[in-house]
Design a protein around this motif. Structure first.
Motif, PDB file in Angstrom:
ATOM      1  N   ARG A   1       1.161  -1.711   0.216  1.00 33.60           N
ATOM      2  CA  ARG A   1      -0.092   0.080  -0.077  1.00 33.60           C
ATOM      3  C   ARG A   1       0.660   1.010  -0.120  1.00 33.60           C
ATOM      4  NH1 ARG A   1      -5.408  -0.172   2.253  1.00 33.60           N
ATOM      5  NH2 ARG A   1      -5.197   1.511   2.833  1.00 33.60           N
ATOM      6  N   THR A   2       1.713   1.059   0.546  1.00 34.36           N
ATOM      7  CA  THR A   2       3.032   1.847   0.905  1.00 34.36           C
ATOM      8  C   THR A   2       3.102   2.498  -0.334  1.00 34.36           C
ATOM      9  OG1 THR A   2       3.420   1.623   3.025  1.00 34.36           O
ATOM     10  CG2 THR A   2       5.482   3.465   1.685  1.00 34.36           C
ATOM     11  N   ALA A   3       3.948   2.018  -1.634  1.00 35.87           N
ATOM     12  CA  ALA A   3       4.506   1.662  -2.719  1.00 35.87           C
ATOM     13  C   ALA A   3       2.662   2.300  -3.810  1.00 35.87           C
ATOM     14  CB  ALA A   3       5.241   0.423  -3.571  1.00 35.87           C
ATOM     15  N   LEU A   4       1.435   1.890  -3.771  1.00 36.11           N
ATOM     16  CA  LEU A   4       0.727   2.002  -4.878  1.00 36.11           C
ATOM     17  C   LEU A   4       0.613   3.291  -4.646  1.00 36.11           C
ATOM     18  CD1 LEU A   4      -1.277   1.203  -6.416  1.00 36.11           C
ATOM     19  CD2 LEU A   4      -3.099   0.276  -4.609  1.00 36.11           C
ATOM     20  N   ARG A   5       0.189   3.925  -2.481  1.00 36.04           N
ATOM     21  CA  ARG A   5       0.423   5.380  -2.141  1.00 36.04           C
ATOM     22  C   ARG A   5       1.359   6.151  -3.443  1.00 36.04           C
ATOM     23  NH1 ARG A   5      -0.192   3.804   2.407  1.00 36.04           N
ATOM     24  NH2 ARG A   5       1.528   4.611   3.378  1.00 36.04           N
ATOM     25  N   GLN A   6       2.397   6.054  -2.584  1.00 36.44           N
ATOM     26  CA  GLN A   6       3.343   6.227  -3.768  1.00 36.44           C
ATOM     27  C   GLN A   6       2.726   6.969  -4.986  1.00 36.44           C
ATOM     28  OE1 GLN A   6       6.755   4.069  -3.297  1.00 36.44           O
ATOM     29  NE2 GLN A   6       7.154   5.912  -0.586  1.00 36.44           N
ATOM     30  N   VAL A   7       3.272   5.362  -6.147  1.00 35.52           N
ATOM     31  CA  VAL A   7       2.608   5.131  -7.056  1.00 35.52           C
ATOM     32  C   VAL A   7       1.178   6.853  -7.468  1.00 35.52           C
ATOM     33  CG1 VAL A   7       1.442   4.205  -9.163  1.00 35.52           C
ATOM     34  CG2 VAL A   7       3.624   3.697  -7.816  1.00 35.52           C
ATOM     35  N   LEU A   8       0.221   6.300  -7.211  1.00 32.70           N
ATOM     36  CA  LEU A   8      -1.250   6.874  -7.282  1.00 32.70           C
ATOM     37  C   LEU A   8      -1.321   8.802  -7.213  1.00 32.70           C
ATOM     38  CD1 LEU A   8      -3.710   4.724  -5.583  1.00 32.70           C
ATOM     39  CD2 LEU A   8      -3.156   5.560  -8.210  1.00 32.70           C
TER      40      LEU A   8
ATOM     41  N   ALA B   1      -0.877  13.876  -9.257  1.00 32.56           N
ATOM     42  CA  ALA B   1      -0.238  15.385  -9.259  1.00 32.56           C
ATOM     43  C   ALA B   1       0.023  16.153 -10.991  1.00 32.56           C
ATOM     44  CB  ALA B   1       0.686  15.427  -7.997  1.00 32.56           C
ATOM     45  N   GLY B   2       0.277  14.031 -11.284  1.00 29.05           N
ATOM     46  CA  GLY B   2       0.511  14.555 -12.810  1.00 29.05           C
ATOM     47  C   GLY B   2       2.240  14.617 -12.513  1.00 29.05           C
ATOM     48  N   GLU B   3       2.758  13.671 -12.206  1.00 33.54           N
ATOM     49  CA  GLU B   3       4.333  13.445 -12.175  1.00 33.54           C
ATOM     50  C   GLU B   3       4.362  12.426 -12.167  1.00 33.54           C
ATOM     51  OE1 GLU B   3       4.671  14.708  -8.369  1.00 33.54           O
ATOM     52  OE2 GLU B   3       4.675  16.777  -8.885  1.00 33.54           O
ATOM     53  N   ALA B   4       5.605  11.341 -12.850  1.00 37.33           N
ATOM     54  CA  ALA B   4       6.444  10.287 -12.951  1.00 37.33           C
ATOM     55  C   ALA B   4       6.017   9.671 -11.289  1.00 37.33           C
ATOM     56  CB  ALA B   4       7.811  10.377 -13.842  1.00 37.33           C
ATOM     57  N   PRO B   5       5.697   8.567 -11.263  1.00 37.55           N
ATOM     58  CA  PRO B   5       5.993   7.777 -10.193  1.00 37.55           C
ATOM     59  C   PRO B   5       7.495   7.522  -9.911  1.00 37.55           C
ATOM     60  CG  PRO B   5       4.118   6.738 -12.097  1.00 37.55           C
ATOM     61  CD  PRO B   5       5.069   7.730 -12.966  1.00 37.55           C
ATOM     62  N   PRO B   6       7.642   7.248  -8.197  1.00 44.31           N
ATOM     63  CA  PRO B   6       8.099   6.588  -9.079  1.00 44.31           C
ATOM     64  C   PRO B   6       9.067   5.269  -9.226  1.00 44.31           C
ATOM     65  CG  PRO B   6       7.978   7.180  -6.253  1.00 44.31           C
ATOM     66  CD  PRO B   6       6.543   7.255  -7.683  1.00 44.31           C
ATOM     67  N   ARG B   7      10.372   5.145  -9.088  1.00 41.94           N
ATOM     68  CA  ARG B   7      10.448   4.205 -10.322  1.00 41.94           C
ATOM     69  C   ARG B   7      10.432   2.507  -8.764  1.00 41.94           C
ATOM     70  NH1 ARG B   7      13.285   3.990 -15.361  1.00 41.94           N
ATOM     71  NH2 ARG B   7      13.048   6.107 -16.009  1.00 41.94           N
ATOM     72  N   SER B   8      11.081   3.478  -7.797  1.00 41.67           N
ATOM     73  CA  SER B   8      11.415   2.772  -6.426  1.00 41.67           C
ATOM     74  C   SER B   8       9.833   1.562  -6.528  1.00 41.67           C
ATOM     75  CB  SER B   8      12.051   2.562  -5.421  1.00 41.67           C
ATOM     76  OG  SER B   8      11.451   3.414  -5.369  1.00 41.67           O
ATOM     77  N   ALA B   9       8.766   2.623  -6.083  1.00 38.74           N
ATOM     78  CA  ALA B   9       7.561   2.350  -6.034  1.00 38.74           C
ATOM     79  C   ALA B   9       6.444   1.233  -7.170  1.00 38.74           C
ATOM     80  CB  ALA B   9       6.653   3.738  -6.106  1.00 38.74           C
ATOM     81  N   ILE B  10       6.585   1.943  -8.181  1.00 38.06           N
ATOM     82  CA  ILE B  10       6.929   0.536 -10.020  1.00 38.06           C
ATOM     83  C   ILE B  10       7.328  -1.315  -9.094  1.00 38.06           C
ATOM     84  CG2 ILE B  10       6.921   0.356 -11.933  1.00 38.06           C
ATOM     85  CD1 ILE B  10       4.398   2.177 -11.699  1.00 38.06           C
ATOM     86  N   ALA B  11       8.944  -0.398  -9.361  1.00 37.81           N
ATOM     87  CA  ALA B  11       9.534  -1.727  -9.498  1.00 37.81           C
ATOM     88  C   ALA B  11       8.494  -3.121  -8.203  1.00 37.81           C
ATOM     89  CB  ALA B  11      10.721  -1.416  -8.635  1.00 37.81           C
TER      90      ALA B  11
END
Length: 168
Positions: free
Chosen positions: A45-52, A57-67
């Motif tokens: 959920r932490t990684a998912l919140r980072q991506v969402l 916000a119209g930004e690129a999600p952190p690669r670590s969260a996608i990973a």
């Protein structure tokens, strides 16, 4: 959002227990499975919140969260098998049940992101901050209750900024 900082609603033991009981009753998953997977669920959920958060916000999600999402999906390979007698399709996996659960949650989130990324938003109501998929272009809140709360807060904010009138 609490004190201007984001917090996961299921991090505490009591909150997680309430969530797990509801999740078990809605999905039919065994409660003990959800309890055993608690640490992995909170991590996912932490990684998912980072991506969402980035997407909304119209930004690129952190690669670590996608990973992290990709790893959870990859760790739980699944395949379908047709039951010989009932001809029902059954999902199978060689992974432990907790890993399969995390993988399914990750894939569900990944499908939502892939299919709905243009509509993912964060609720603008005071103290909410939940993510939702907008169903209308002008939608700013996750629910009508949050919309009402935001409008009331805005109204009271305006009242506070108006100086009291002096008696004549």
């Amino acid at each position: 959002i609490e004190d201007d900082s984001e917090r996961d609603l299921i991090v505490s033991g009591a909150e997680f227990s309430r969530w797990a009981e509801v999740e078990a009753s809605v999905t039919g998953l065994p409660l003990d499975l959800l309890v055993r997977a608690r640490t992995q669920l909170v991590d996912l959920r932490t990684a998912l919140r980072q991506v969402l958060g980035a997407i909304s916000a119209g930004e690129a999600p952190p690669r670590s969260a996608i990973a992290r999402l990709n790893r959870a999906s990859r760790d739980a390979p699944e395949w379908g098998e047709l039951d010989v007698q009932t001809l029902e399709l059954r999902r199978r996996s060689s992974a432990r049940r907790e890993v399969v659960l995390i993988g399914r949650y990750a894939r569900s989130a990944m499908e939502l992101i892939a299919d709905q990324k243009a509509s993912v938003r964060r609720c603008g109501a005071p103290s909410c901050g939940m993510f939702y998929v907008a169903t209308r272009a002008a939608q700013r809140w996750c629910s009508t209750q949050c919309g009402s709360r935001a409008r009331v807060a805005r109204h009271y904010s305006r009242l506070k900024s108006v100086p009291p009138s002096m008696p004549a």
